[in-house]
Design a protein around this motif. Structure first.
Motif, PDB file in Angstrom:
ATOM      1  N   LEU A  58       0.871  -1.166   0.000  1.00 33.97           N
ATOM      2  CA  LEU A  58       0.000   0.000   0.000  1.00 33.97           C
ATOM      3  C   LEU A  58       0.913   1.223   0.000  1.00 33.97           C
ATOM      4  N   VAL A  59       1.017   1.897  -1.136  1.00 34.42           N
ATOM      5  CA  VAL A  59       1.999   2.971  -1.314  1.00 34.42           C
ATOM      6  C   VAL A  59       1.275   4.298  -1.544  1.00 34.42           C
ATOM      7  N   ASP A  60       1.351   5.176  -0.556  1.00 31.13           N
ATOM      8  CA  ASP A  60       0.687   6.480  -0.649  1.00 31.13           C
ATOM      9  C   ASP A  60       1.369   7.425  -1.625  1.00 31.13           C
ATOM     10  N   ASP A  61       2.702   7.296  -1.759  1.00 32.12           N
ATOM     11  CA  ASP A  61       3.483   8.177  -2.631  1.00 32.12           C
ATOM     12  C   ASP A  61       4.534   7.327  -3.340  1.00 32.12           C
ATOM     13  N   VAL A  62       4.290   7.026  -4.609  1.00 34.93           N
ATOM     14  CA  VAL A  62       5.208   6.138  -5.337  1.00 34.93           C
ATOM     15  C   VAL A  62       6.607   6.733  -5.468  1.00 34.93           C
ATOM     16  N   HIS A  63       6.706   8.061  -5.430  1.00 33.32           N
ATOM     17  CA  HIS A  63       8.021   8.700  -5.564  1.00 33.32           C
ATOM     18  C   HIS A  63       8.880   8.486  -4.322  1.00 33.32           C
ATOM     19  N   ALA A  64       8.254   8.128  -3.212  1.00 29.33           N
ATOM     20  CA  ALA A  64       8.986   7.861  -1.967  1.00 29.33           C
ATOM     21  C   ALA A  64       9.320   6.382  -1.805  1.00 29.33           C
TER      22      ALA A  64
ATOM     23  N   GLU B  54      -0.342   3.696  -5.229  1.00 31.95           N
ATOM     24  CA  GLU B  54      -0.487   2.359  -5.797  1.00 31.95           C
ATOM     25  C   GLU B  54      -0.825   1.357  -4.698  1.00 31.95           C
ATOM     26  N   ILE B  55      -1.583   0.340  -5.087  1.00 34.23           N
ATOM     27  CA  ILE B  55      -1.794  -0.822  -4.228  1.00 34.23           C
ATOM     28  C   ILE B  55      -1.515  -2.051  -5.073  1.00 34.23           C
ATOM     29  N   VAL B  56      -0.735  -2.977  -4.517  1.00 37.21           N
ATOM     30  CA  VAL B  56      -0.411  -4.222  -5.223  1.00 37.21           C
ATOM     31  C   VAL B  56      -0.649  -5.377  -4.266  1.00 37.21           C
ATOM     32  N   LEU B  57      -1.380  -6.382  -4.740  1.00 43.13           N
ATOM     33  CA  LEU B  57      -1.728  -7.533  -3.913  1.00 43.13           C
ATOM     34  C   LEU B  57      -1.256  -8.820  -4.559  1.00 43.13           C
ATOM     35  N   PRO B  58      -0.660  -9.722  -3.782  1.00 43.70           N
ATOM     36  CA  PRO B  58      -0.305 -11.035  -4.328  1.00 43.70           C
ATOM     37  C   PRO B  58      -1.576 -11.832  -4.622  1.00 43.70           C
ATOM     38  N   VAL B  59      -1.531 -12.634  -5.672  1.00 43.43           N
ATOM     39  CA  VAL B  59      -2.678 -13.459  -6.082  1.00 43.43           C
ATOM     40  C   VAL B  59      -2.243 -14.917  -6.024  1.00 43.43           C
ATOM     41  N   HIS B  60      -2.972 -15.708  -5.240  1.00 42.27           N
ATOM     42  CA  HIS B  60      -2.667 -17.132  -5.091  1.00 42.27           C
ATOM     43  C   HIS B  60      -3.798 -17.981  -5.654  1.00 42.27           C
ATOM     44  N   ASP B  61      -3.452 -19.163  -6.119  1.00 43.87           N
ATOM     45  CA  ASP B  61      -4.486 -20.101  -6.553  1.00 43.87           C
ATOM     46  C   ASP B  61      -4.925 -20.954  -5.365  1.00 43.87           C
TER      47      ASP B  61
ATOM     48  N   ASP C  48      -3.944   8.245 -10.005  1.00 44.00           N
ATOM     49  CA  ASP C  48      -3.348   9.546 -10.283  1.00 44.00           C
ATOM     50  C   ASP C  48      -3.615  10.517  -9.137  1.00 44.00           C
ATOM     51  N   GLN C  49      -4.069   9.967  -8.002  1.00 42.35           N
ATOM     52  CA  GLN C  49      -4.303  10.750  -6.786  1.00 42.35           C
ATOM     53  C   GLN C  49      -3.318  10.275  -5.713  1.00 42.35           C
ATOM     54  N   PRO C  50      -2.772  11.177  -4.925  1.00 40.08           N
ATOM     55  CA  PRO C  50      -1.883  10.745  -3.839  1.00 40.08           C
ATOM     56  C   PRO C  50      -2.687  10.084  -2.723  1.00 40.08           C
ATOM     57  N   GLY C  51      -2.104   9.091  -2.055  1.00 39.17           N
ATOM     58  CA  GLY C  51      -2.738   8.448  -0.912  1.00 39.17           C
ATOM     59  C   GLY C  51      -4.131   7.918  -1.201  1.00 39.17           C
ATOM     60  N   ALA C  52      -4.338   7.374  -2.366  1.00 40.72           N
ATOM     61  CA  ALA C  52      -5.685   7.001  -2.805  1.00 40.72           C
ATOM     62  C   ALA C  52      -6.242   5.750  -2.127  1.00 40.72           C
ATOM     63  N   PHE C  53      -5.375   4.860  -1.641  1.00 40.19           N
ATOM     64  CA  PHE C  53      -5.834   3.554  -1.175  1.00 40.19           C
ATOM     65  C   PHE C  53      -5.723   3.405   0.337  1.00 40.19           C
ATOM     66  N   THR C  54      -6.602   2.577   0.895  1.00 35.17           N
ATOM     67  CA  THR C  54      -6.680   2.387   2.348  1.00 35.17           C
ATOM     68  C   THR C  54      -6.599   0.905   2.690  1.00 35.17           C
ATOM     69  N   GLU C  55      -6.520   0.638   3.978  1.00 32.84           N
ATOM     70  CA  GLU C  55      -6.564  -0.752   4.446  1.00 32.84           C
ATOM     71  C   GLU C  55      -7.888  -1.412   4.055  1.00 32.84           C
ATOM     72  N   ALA C  56      -8.968  -0.633   4.022  1.00 40.94           N
ATOM     73  CA  ALA C  56     -10.264  -1.180   3.602  1.00 40.94           C
ATOM     74  C   ALA C  56     -10.188  -1.674   2.157  1.00 40.94           C
TER      75      ALA C  56
END
Length: 150
Positions: free
Chosen positions: A86-92, A106-113, A127-135
């Motif tokens: 869960l990355v609020d600022d990709v430049h950091a 950005e948010i990136v999640l592992p995908v398992h079968d 294209d928004q800063p801090g766009a994603f949350t734990e929810a």
């Protein structure tokens, strides 16, 4: 517009019932996710295609990187660690790969079968800063389990 995880879970269950082809499942999920939330600027899967290597899979949005080694970027970190990124600022984020200059968070999640094997990562850029949350991490994780762990 914000994603309704309960509703999209029902929609995805209906659309993917009886389907076991991973690429078809990924394409359907990406389409539904991408159009469900205004924060989602790029939505796609990077599939595990070889040892320590991700290759672009079904996606919506502008062009993405074609290949990402597990050793690089946010997607690589998710694949390598097995943890949601869960990355609020990709430049950091040290080692961030700028596939698109418009990406700010950005948010990136592992995908398992169903066997627990890592098959891909789900990458959603905003294209928004801090766009994603734990929810979002919890809601997306549930959708991935529902779709790929059956």
């Amino acid at each position: 517009m914000r994603i309704d995880y309960t509703q999209i879970a029902k929609t995805l269950a209906s659309l993917t019932e009886g389907e076991d082809d991973q690429v078809a499942l990924m394409a359907t999920m990406v389409c539904e996710l991408h159009h469900a939330d205004d924060r989602f600027d790029w939505t796609g899967f990077y599939r595990v295609t070889g040892p320590e290597m991700l290759k672009i899979g079904p996606y919506q949005g502008s062009h993405g990187c074609l290949k990402i080694p597990f050793s690089r970027g946010v997607c690589g970190a998710a694949a390598r660690s097995g943890m949601v990124q869960l990355v609020d600022d990709v430049h950091a984020f040290e080692g961030h790969i700028a596939c698109a200059s418009s990406t700010l968070s950005e948010i990136v999640l592992p995908v398992h079968d169903a066997s627990g094997a890592l098959i891909a990562v789900l990458d959603i850029d905003s294209d928004q800063p801090g766009a994603f949350t734990e929810a979002d991490a919890e809601g997306l994780s549930r959708l991935l389990r529902q779709t790929f762990c059956r």
